[in-house]
Design a protein around this motif. Structure first.
Motif, PDB file in Angstrom:
ATOM      1  N   PHE A 146       7.347 -16.859  -6.712  1.00 33.23           N
ATOM      2  CA  PHE A 146       5.988 -16.245  -6.897  1.00 33.23           C
ATOM      3  C   PHE A 146       5.442 -15.536  -5.473  1.00 33.23           C
ATOM      4  O   PHE A 146       4.769 -14.624  -5.402  1.00 33.23           O
ATOM      5  N   LYS A 147       5.631 -16.470  -4.234  1.00 40.36           N
ATOM      6  CA  LYS A 147       5.432 -15.885  -2.999  1.00 40.36           C
ATOM      7  C   LYS A 147       6.192 -14.718  -2.647  1.00 40.36           C
ATOM      8  O   LYS A 147       5.639 -13.787  -1.948  1.00 40.36           O
ATOM      9  N   ALA A 148       7.511 -14.864  -2.944  1.00 41.81           N
ATOM     10  CA  ALA A 148       8.101 -13.326  -2.779  1.00 41.81           C
ATOM     11  C   ALA A 148       7.601 -12.189  -3.668  1.00 41.81           C
ATOM     12  O   ALA A 148       7.529 -11.021  -2.881  1.00 41.81           O
ATOM     13  N   ILE A 149       7.122 -12.531  -4.809  1.00 40.96           N
ATOM     14  CA  ILE A 149       6.401 -11.250  -5.546  1.00 40.96           C
ATOM     15  C   ILE A 149       5.185 -11.034  -4.897  1.00 40.96           C
ATOM     16  O   ILE A 149       4.912  -9.602  -4.870  1.00 40.96           O
ATOM     17  N   VAL A 150       4.469 -11.835  -4.344  1.00 45.33           N
ATOM     18  CA  VAL A 150       3.113 -11.279  -3.524  1.00 45.33           C
ATOM     19  C   VAL A 150       3.539 -10.723  -2.468  1.00 45.33           C
ATOM     20  O   VAL A 150       2.825  -9.475  -2.017  1.00 45.33           O
ATOM     21  N   PHE A 151       4.639 -10.968  -1.450  1.00 40.04           N
ATOM     22  CA  PHE A 151       4.939 -10.421  -0.403  1.00 40.04           C
ATOM     23  C   PHE A 151       5.421  -8.945  -0.746  1.00 40.04           C
ATOM     24  O   PHE A 151       5.210  -7.935  -0.067  1.00 40.04           O
ATOM     25  N   ILE A 152       6.050  -8.837  -1.748  1.00 44.98           N
ATOM     26  CA  ILE A 152       6.637  -7.538  -2.341  1.00 44.98           C
ATOM     27  C   ILE A 152       5.428  -6.423  -2.546  1.00 44.98           C
ATOM     28  O   ILE A 152       5.365  -5.485  -2.305  1.00 44.98           O
ATOM     29  N   PHE A 153       4.382  -7.069  -3.436  1.00 48.35           N
ATOM     30  CA  PHE A 153       3.168  -6.340  -3.734  1.00 48.35           C
ATOM     31  C   PHE A 153       2.373  -6.132  -2.422  1.00 48.35           C
ATOM     32  O   PHE A 153       1.646  -4.779  -2.391  1.00 48.35           O
ATOM     33  N   GLY A 154       2.270  -7.007  -1.571  1.00 46.74           N
ATOM     34  CA  GLY A 154       1.829  -6.827  -0.465  1.00 46.74           C
ATOM     35  C   GLY A 154       2.350  -5.717   0.486  1.00 46.74           C
ATOM     36  O   GLY A 154       1.642  -4.806   1.392  1.00 46.74           O
ATOM     37  N   ALA A 155       3.663  -5.607   0.710  1.00 44.08           N
ATOM     38  CA  ALA A 155       4.159  -4.373   1.405  1.00 44.08           C
ATOM     39  C   ALA A 155       4.017  -3.215   0.828  1.00 44.08           C
ATOM     40  O   ALA A 155       3.693  -2.332   1.453  1.00 44.08           O
ATOM     41  N   ILE A 156       3.905  -3.080  -0.647  1.00 43.11           N
ATOM     42  CA  ILE A 156       3.566  -1.723  -1.256  1.00 43.11           C
ATOM     43  C   ILE A 156       2.349  -1.465  -1.191  1.00 43.11           C
ATOM     44  O   ILE A 156       1.939  -0.244  -0.773  1.00 43.11           O
ATOM     45  N   ALA A 157       1.383  -2.509  -0.972  1.00 46.11           N
ATOM     46  CA  ALA A 157      -0.090  -2.174  -0.558  1.00 46.11           C
ATOM     47  C   ALA A 157      -0.221  -1.790   0.744  1.00 46.11           C
ATOM     48  O   ALA A 157      -0.884  -0.813   1.183  1.00 46.11           O
ATOM     49  N   PHE A 158       0.408  -2.234   1.762  1.00 49.60           N
ATOM     50  CA  PHE A 158       0.467  -1.698   3.129  1.00 49.60           C
ATOM     51  C   PHE A 158       1.027  -0.153   3.227  1.00 49.60           C
ATOM     52  O   PHE A 158       0.490   0.466   3.964  1.00 49.60           O
ATOM     53  N   ILE A 159       2.157   0.025   2.475  1.00 51.28           N
ATOM     54  CA  ILE A 159       2.947   1.509   2.592  1.00 51.28           C
ATOM     55  C   ILE A 159       1.612   2.323   1.965  1.00 51.28           C
ATOM     56  O   ILE A 159       1.492   3.530   2.454  1.00 51.28           O
ATOM     57  N   ARG A 160       1.143   1.869   0.993  1.00 50.78           N
ATOM     58  CA  ARG A 160       0.074   2.796   0.504  1.00 50.78           C
ATOM     59  C   ARG A 160      -1.162   3.194   1.373  1.00 50.78           C
ATOM     60  O   ARG A 160      -1.537   4.158   1.534  1.00 50.78           O
ATOM     61  N   ILE A 161      -1.836   1.962   1.940  1.00 47.11           N
ATOM     62  CA  ILE A 161      -2.816   2.180   2.961  1.00 47.11           C
ATOM     63  C   ILE A 161      -2.265   2.903   4.335  1.00 47.11           C
ATOM     64  O   ILE A 161      -3.068   4.055   4.807  1.00 47.11           O
ATOM     65  N   LEU A 162      -1.211   2.935   4.634  1.00 46.98           N
ATOM     66  CA  LEU A 162      -0.550   3.731   5.854  1.00 46.98           C
ATOM     67  C   LEU A 162      -0.252   5.088   5.504  1.00 46.98           C
ATOM     68  O   LEU A 162      -0.305   6.003   6.475  1.00 46.98           O
TER      69      LEU A 162
ATOM     70  N   GLY B 208      -0.324   6.524   2.082  1.00 45.35           N
ATOM     71  CA  GLY B 208      -1.038   7.106   0.981  1.00 45.35           C
ATOM     72  C   GLY B 208      -0.146   6.942  -0.281  1.00 45.35           C
ATOM     73  O   GLY B 208       0.801   6.492  -0.382  1.00 45.35           O
ATOM     74  N   ALA B 209      -0.854   7.179  -1.318  1.00 43.58           N
ATOM     75  CA  ALA B 209      -0.421   6.898  -2.923  1.00 43.58           C
ATOM     76  C   ALA B 209       0.784   7.960  -3.046  1.00 43.58           C
ATOM     77  O   ALA B 209       1.618   7.476  -3.881  1.00 43.58           O
ATOM     78  N   VAL B 210       0.809   9.096  -2.405  1.00 42.32           N
ATOM     79  CA  VAL B 210       1.976   9.885  -2.710  1.00 42.32           C
ATOM     80  C   VAL B 210       3.297   9.360  -2.185  1.00 42.32           C
ATOM     81  O   VAL B 210       4.382   9.347  -2.898  1.00 42.32           O
ATOM     82  N   LEU B 211       3.492   8.942  -1.190  1.00 43.59           N
ATOM     83  CA  LEU B 211       4.791   8.114  -0.530  1.00 43.59           C
ATOM     84  C   LEU B 211       5.021   7.200  -1.675  1.00 43.59           C
ATOM     85  O   LEU B 211       6.120   6.988  -1.739  1.00 43.59           O
ATOM     86  N   VAL B 212       4.135   6.312  -1.818  1.00 44.50           N
ATOM     87  CA  VAL B 212       4.248   5.141  -2.767  1.00 44.50           C
ATOM     88  C   VAL B 212       4.955   5.566  -4.201  1.00 44.50           C
ATOM     89  O   VAL B 212       5.887   4.993  -4.637  1.00 44.50           O
ATOM     90  N   ASN B 213       4.317   6.624  -4.564  1.00 47.19           N
ATOM     91  CA  ASN B 213       4.844   7.232  -6.057  1.00 47.19           C
ATOM     92  C   ASN B 213       6.226   7.866  -5.696  1.00 47.19           C
ATOM     93  O   ASN B 213       7.335   7.808  -6.747  1.00 47.19           O
ATOM     94  N   LYS B 214       6.528   8.350  -4.565  1.00 48.81           N
ATOM     95  CA  LYS B 214       7.828   8.733  -4.228  1.00 48.81           C
ATOM     96  C   LYS B 214       8.900   7.679  -4.076  1.00 48.81           C
ATOM     97  O   LYS B 214      10.272   7.842  -4.594  1.00 48.81           O
ATOM     98  N   ILE B 215       8.401   6.727  -3.492  1.00 51.32           N
ATOM     99  CA  ILE B 215       9.088   5.462  -3.453  1.00 51.32           C
ATOM    100  C   ILE B 215       9.580   4.906  -4.838  1.00 51.32           C
ATOM    101  O   ILE B 215      10.620   4.568  -4.959  1.00 51.32           O
TER     102      ILE B 215
END
Length: 363
Positions: free
Chosen positions: A152-168, A170-177
């Protein structure tokens, strides 16, 4: 005095800076008490499900992240009421202004704080479950808890990485990823085939339980005690005291012998007696050995003692018995006792050894 407080510096009256400083100072002074109060209130609810959890353990996990979270939220809410100085809103890099950079840093700090709290909550839940698992005295339960805690910690880190990418970016890049992952899912699954198989096999091991932590197992050419069952592999301490890492897929697919689950050990001896020994002496030797095994409390009924074969030079006596003694030291002591007793019987009946060959087979 009022004129001094009303003076504008960097787009805001001095009075607003004083209010910001006072609020931050006040919150920094009471954050420990406030977070401790929140932790105490949460502990009262948690204690119903985990009475064995000490309040100090609970507070130790959540106190520090709650303090930083409260201070950070207070700072963000307070700063939001200030006007960003226009003279500081300069271009930093490639279209990004200083205001945008600071805003991004604040969002990243808040995300880190939330992830920190979530990780501590996972630690607390695993601690709460482990307290109950300790009552069962099953090491596998504790390993099971560690396994899912890391999962579950690994899952939290994955979602945290996605949140970091979105903040840095934007949502457009996250959608593309995400879209790129959808398109390349087959290639990704093929590349991570071994890792995915090992992960699935780790779940099979925990639910099917062919072996547990602490069991003595033999898989392929490796034999030893299981020390850890991880997400990808199982760690085994071998008889030579080396530390072997075996992929979970191999532990599931290979023929695995769990030596700790055996109920008896099988011992097979072949004793070669000189061919000039009289037949009457040989019969007495066989009877004495049968009597020895019959009266021994650690030998199971159904043993075999017979004249297995003979040549012109030797008689071969076969002795096969089962013993419930499993532990290594006691097992070796029993073998030594039986072997010496057989030698004493041969000497008593004047049966000389031409050679002695002992073959041990354990099941």
């Amino acid at each position: 005095m009022n004129n001094l407080l009303d003076q504008v510096i960097l787009g805001n009256p001095i009075q607003n800076y004083f209010i910001l400083a006072i609020i931050l100072l006040f919150v920094s002074m009471i954050k420990r008490y406030l977070s401790r109060f929140l932790a105490t209130q949460l502990y009262k609810e948690v204690r119903r499900w985990a009475p064995d959890i000490d309040q100090h353990e609970f507070s130790h996990l959540l106190l520090v992240p709650l303090e930083y979270f409260l201070l950070l939220v207070t700072f963000m809410l307070t700063v939001d009421h200030l006007n960003f100085p226009p003279e500081l809103d300069i271009l930093v890099y490639n279209g990004f202004t200083l205001k945008a950079v600071l805003h991004t840093i604040m969002e990243l700090a808040l995300t880190v704080s939330i992830i920190w709290i979530v990780l501590r909550v996972i630690d607390f839940v695993s601690l709460m479950i482990s307290k109950s698992a300790d009552l069962s005295h099953d090491i596998t339960d504790n390993q099971f808890i560690v396994f899912f805690r890391d999962f579950f910690k690994a899952i939290v880190f994955i979602f945290g990485a996605i949140a970091f990418i979105r903040i840095l970016f934007g949502a457009v890049l996250v959608n593309k990823i995400i879209a790129g992952l959808g398109i390349g899912a087959a290639a990704l699954a093929l590349a991570a085939k071994e890792s995915i198989e090992n992960l699935i096999c780790s779940f099979i091991i925990f639910f099917d339980k062919p072996f547990r932590v602490g069991d003595s197992v033999k898989v392929d050419s490796f034999q030893g005690n299981v020390e850890k069952i991880g997400l990808r592999s199982t760690r085994i301490r071998t008889l030579e005291k080396t530390y072997v890492t075996v992929p979970n897929k191999k532990m599931v697919d290979s023929v695995l012998d769990n030596l700790s689950l055996r109920t008896h050990q099988r011992v097979a001896l072949k004793v070669e007696v000189a061919g000039d020994t009289p037949a009457e002496n040989m019969m007495q030797v066989l009877q004495d050995i049968k009597q020895l095994l019959t009266t021994h409390e650690k030998i199971q009924e159904g043993f075999i003692v017979n004249l297995n074969e003979f040549t012109k030079d030797t008689y071969v006596i076969q002795i096969i018995y089962l013993t419930p003694v499993i532990e290594g030291v006691q097992y070796n002591a029993l073998r030594n006792e039986i072997n010496l007793a057989v030698v004493a019987i041969l000497e008593k009946r004047d049966a000389k050894l031409s050679s002695t060959k002992v073959e041990i087979h354990e099941k």
